[in-house]
Write a protein that holds these residues in place. Sequence first.
Motif, PDB file in Angstrom:
ATOM      1  N   ASN A  78       0.851  -1.194   0.000  1.00 49.67           N
ATOM      2  CA  ASN A  78       0.000   0.000   0.000  1.00 49.67           C
ATOM      3  C   ASN A  78       0.881   1.235   0.000  1.00 49.67           C
ATOM      4  OD1 ASN A  78      -2.597  -1.172   0.022  1.00 49.67           O
ATOM      5  ND2 ASN A  78      -2.319  -1.707   2.170  1.00 49.67           N
ATOM      6  N   LEU A  79       0.581   2.165  -0.905  1.00 46.48           N
ATOM      7  CA  LEU A  79       1.374   3.375  -1.059  1.00 46.48           C
ATOM      8  C   LEU A  79       0.516   4.611  -0.863  1.00 46.48           C
ATOM      9  CD1 LEU A  79       3.241   2.428  -4.367  1.00 46.48           C
ATOM     10  CD2 LEU A  79       4.113   2.208  -2.041  1.00 46.48           C
ATOM     11  N   VAL A  80       1.155   5.687  -0.436  1.00 47.52           N
ATOM     12  CA  VAL A  80       0.527   7.005  -0.424  1.00 47.52           C
ATOM     13  C   VAL A  80       1.221   7.810  -1.518  1.00 47.52           C
ATOM     14  CG1 VAL A  80       0.172   9.130   0.862  1.00 47.52           C
ATOM     15  CG2 VAL A  80      -0.043   6.934   2.023  1.00 47.52           C
ATOM     16  N   LEU A  81       0.431   8.285  -2.471  1.00 48.99           N
ATOM     17  CA  LEU A  81       0.949   9.105  -3.548  1.00 48.99           C
ATOM     18  C   LEU A  81       0.607  10.553  -3.219  1.00 48.99           C
ATOM     19  CD1 LEU A  81      -0.363   6.981  -6.559  1.00 48.99           C
ATOM     20  CD2 LEU A  81       1.653   6.601  -5.160  1.00 48.99           C
ATOM     21  N   GLY A  82       1.572  11.441  -3.372  1.00 49.86           N
ATOM     22  CA  GLY A  82       1.324  12.842  -3.031  1.00 49.86           C
ATOM     23  C   GLY A  82       1.723  13.788  -4.135  1.00 49.86           C
ATOM     24  N   GLY A  83       1.095  14.956  -4.096  1.00 47.15           N
ATOM     25  CA  GLY A  83       1.405  15.978  -5.087  1.00 47.15           C
ATOM     26  C   GLY A  83       0.310  17.017  -5.160  1.00 47.15           C
ATOM     27  N   ASP A  84       0.137  17.584  -6.334  1.00 48.17           N
ATOM     28  CA  ASP A  84      -0.863  18.635  -6.532  1.00 48.17           C
ATOM     29  C   ASP A  84      -2.265  18.046  -6.507  1.00 48.17           C
ATOM     30  OD1 ASP A  84       1.269  20.361  -6.884  1.00 48.17           O
ATOM     31  OD2 ASP A  84       1.254  20.144  -9.085  1.00 48.17           O
ATOM     32  N   PRO A  85      -3.191  18.652  -5.740  1.00 50.92           N
ATOM     33  CA  PRO A  85      -4.581  18.170  -5.718  1.00 50.92           C
ATOM     34  C   PRO A  85      -5.172  18.158  -7.130  1.00 50.92           C
ATOM     35  CG  PRO A  85      -4.218  19.742  -3.958  1.00 50.92           C
ATOM     36  CD  PRO A  85      -2.995  19.777  -4.823  1.00 50.92           C
ATOM     37  N   GLY A  86      -5.925  17.097  -7.411  1.00 51.12           N
ATOM     38  CA  GLY A  86      -6.560  16.952  -8.710  1.00 51.12           C
ATOM     39  C   GLY A  86      -5.716  16.207  -9.734  1.00 51.12           C
ATOM     40  N   THR A  87      -4.469  15.907  -9.409  1.00 48.97           N
ATOM     41  CA  THR A  87      -3.607  15.167 -10.335  1.00 48.97           C
ATOM     42  C   THR A  87      -4.106  13.733 -10.451  1.00 48.97           C
ATOM     43  OG1 THR A  87      -1.693  16.508  -9.750  1.00 48.97           O
ATOM     44  CG2 THR A  87      -1.258  14.389 -10.793  1.00 48.97           C
ATOM     45  N   VAL A  88      -4.307  13.276 -11.667  1.00 50.30           N
ATOM     46  CA  VAL A  88      -4.760  11.901 -11.914  1.00 50.30           C
ATOM     47  C   VAL A  88      -3.535  11.043 -12.227  1.00 50.30           C
ATOM     48  CG1 VAL A  88      -6.127  10.408 -13.409  1.00 50.30           C
ATOM     49  CG2 VAL A  88      -6.999  12.656 -12.764  1.00 50.30           C
ATOM     50  N   ILE A  93      10.784  10.161   1.691  1.00 46.06           N
ATOM     51  CA  ILE A  93      10.300  10.290   0.315  1.00 46.06           C
ATOM     52  C   ILE A  93      11.416  10.281  -0.712  1.00 46.06           C
ATOM     53  CG2 ILE A  93       8.177  11.452   0.976  1.00 46.06           C
ATOM     54  CD1 ILE A  93       9.467  14.088   0.176  1.00 46.06           C
ATOM     55  N   THR A  94      12.664  10.389  -0.280  1.00 45.02           N
ATOM     56  CA  THR A  94      13.768  10.339  -1.240  1.00 45.02           C
ATOM     57  C   THR A  94      14.158   8.909  -1.592  1.00 45.02           C
ATOM     58  OG1 THR A  94      15.430  10.404   0.505  1.00 45.02           O
ATOM     59  CG2 THR A  94      14.707  12.523  -0.404  1.00 45.02           C
ATOM     60  N   PRO A 145       6.647   9.178 -15.142  1.00 44.39           N
ATOM     61  CA  PRO A 145       6.450  10.601 -14.872  1.00 44.39           C
ATOM     62  C   PRO A 145       4.994  11.025 -15.093  1.00 44.39           C
ATOM     63  CG  PRO A 145       7.541  10.310 -16.982  1.00 44.39           C
ATOM     64  CD  PRO A 145       7.381   8.950 -16.380  1.00 44.39           C
ATOM     65  N   VAL A 146       4.432  11.706 -14.102  1.00 40.45           N
ATOM     66  CA  VAL A 146       3.090  12.274 -14.194  1.00 40.45           C
ATOM     67  C   VAL A 146       3.189  13.684 -13.635  1.00 40.45           C
ATOM     68  CG1 VAL A 146       0.700  12.121 -13.401  1.00 40.45           C
ATOM     69  CG2 VAL A 146       1.964  10.028 -13.942  1.00 40.45           C
ATOM     70  N   ALA A 147       2.791  14.679 -14.432  1.00 37.60           N
ATOM     71  CA  ALA A 147       2.846  16.074 -13.992  1.00 37.60           C
ATOM     72  C   ALA A 147       1.968  16.261 -12.765  1.00 37.60           C
ATOM     73  CB  ALA A 147       2.394  16.993 -15.124  1.00 37.60           C
ATOM     74  N   GLY A 148       2.534  16.811 -11.703  1.00 38.86           N
ATOM     75  CA  GLY A 148       1.792  17.041 -10.464  1.00 38.86           C
ATOM     76  C   GLY A 148       1.986  15.967  -9.412  1.00 38.86           C
ATOM     77  N   TRP A 149       2.592  14.845  -9.783  1.00 41.64           N
ATOM     78  CA  TRP A 149       2.874  13.756  -8.837  1.00 41.64           C
ATOM     79  C   TRP A 149       4.270  13.990  -8.290  1.00 41.64           C
ATOM     80  CZ3 TRP A 149       3.631   7.953 -10.504  1.00 41.64           C
ATOM     81  CH2 TRP A 149       3.754   7.154  -9.366  1.00 41.64           C
ATOM     82  N   ALA A 150       4.367  14.240  -6.967  1.00 41.21           N
ATOM     83  CA  ALA A 150       5.629  14.678  -6.379  1.00 41.21           C
ATOM     84  C   ALA A 150       6.344  13.612  -5.552  1.00 41.21           C
ATOM     85  CB  ALA A 150       5.394  15.913  -5.519  1.00 41.21           C
ATOM     86  N   PHE A 151       5.604  12.784  -4.806  1.00 39.58           N
ATOM     87  CA  PHE A 151       6.283  11.838  -3.922  1.00 39.58           C
ATOM     88  C   PHE A 151       5.446  10.592  -3.690  1.00 39.58           C
ATOM     89  CE2 PHE A 151       3.764  14.455  -1.063  1.00 39.58           C
ATOM     90  CZ  PHE A 151       3.249  13.551  -0.167  1.00 39.58           C
ATOM     91  N   VAL A 152       6.115   9.561  -3.139  1.00 34.74           N
ATOM     92  CA  VAL A 152       5.487   8.287  -2.789  1.00 34.74           C
ATOM     93  C   VAL A 152       6.005   7.860  -1.427  1.00 34.74           C
ATOM     94  CG1 VAL A 152       5.128   5.885  -3.461  1.00 34.74           C
ATOM     95  CG2 VAL A 152       5.530   7.601  -5.208  1.00 34.74           C
ATOM     96  N   VAL A 153       5.110   7.323  -0.603  1.00 31.06           N
ATOM     97  CA  VAL A 153       5.483   6.801   0.713  1.00 31.06           C
ATOM     98  C   VAL A 153       4.820   5.436   0.875  1.00 31.06           C
ATOM     99  CG1 VAL A 153       5.321   7.134   3.213  1.00 31.06           C
ATOM    100  CG2 VAL A 153       5.676   9.100   1.724  1.00 31.06           C
ATOM    101  N   ALA A 154       5.579   4.456   1.340  1.00 28.78           N
ATOM    102  CA  ALA A 154       5.012   3.135   1.650  1.00 28.78           C
ATOM    103  C   ALA A 154       4.549   3.145   3.097  1.00 28.78           C
ATOM    104  CB  ALA A 154       6.056   2.057   1.425  1.00 28.78           C
ATOM    105  N   LEU A 155       3.281   2.829   3.309  1.00 29.45           N
ATOM    106  CA  LEU A 155       2.705   2.864   4.654  1.00 29.45           C
ATOM    107  C   LEU A 155       3.101   1.671   5.510  1.00 29.45           C
ATOM    108  CD1 LEU A 155      -0.923   4.063   3.947  1.00 29.45           C
ATOM    109  CD2 LEU A 155       0.986   5.363   4.911  1.00 29.45           C
TER     110      LEU A 155
END
Length: 188
Positions: A66-76, A128-129, A136-146
């Motif tokens: 399970n991952l948490v994807l983060g970035g700009d709201p509304g990014t698909v 996150i590093t 690559p997806v514009a607006g997708w900035a980081f990923v974290v494994a929960l």
Amino acid sequence: NPDWERDEVLGTLLTLSTFQMDQISEITQSVYDAWDENNATGVQLENIGGLFPGISRKVAEPSLVNLVLGGDPGTVIPSGSVVEFGGVDGRARWATQDTVEITVFGEVQVEARNVVTGPIQAETETDITVIKIITPVAGWAFVVALERAVPGSDKETDDQYRKRRRESLQIVGGRSLGAILGNVLALP
């Protein structure tokens, strides 16, 4: 008395016929062995196992995380987007299972599946590093494994399959210890 030496006609015919009968015997033995559960391997063993009681070999399964994807709201972020972390060398690749949209809070959770089957290990990664975004997806900035990845499994070996099939044959016994064990092992 016939001369059976190899340099004579009868000796040569005897040698050739003996060689041919040996080949036929080897082929006949291999066909017989293919229908014996103890000697069969691979697909033939699966064919025998599928006859009665219909036990099929367990296939290889990929690991899940399970991952948490983060970035700009509304990014698909489309399904099949790939990130890289974990595994023996830290380069295991994971593909998202669903198309998700980053919420107004800047994050969204998604399940990812390893791109190869088998028990791939991946620890919890909150830095996150550490996790690299490959797709690559514009607006997708980081990923974290929960949490740690749930390890997948390798394909069941011939010996494991034989053992599980023998135990499952006990199921018809009703309430015997073997029948109970066979029913428990049949659970997903």
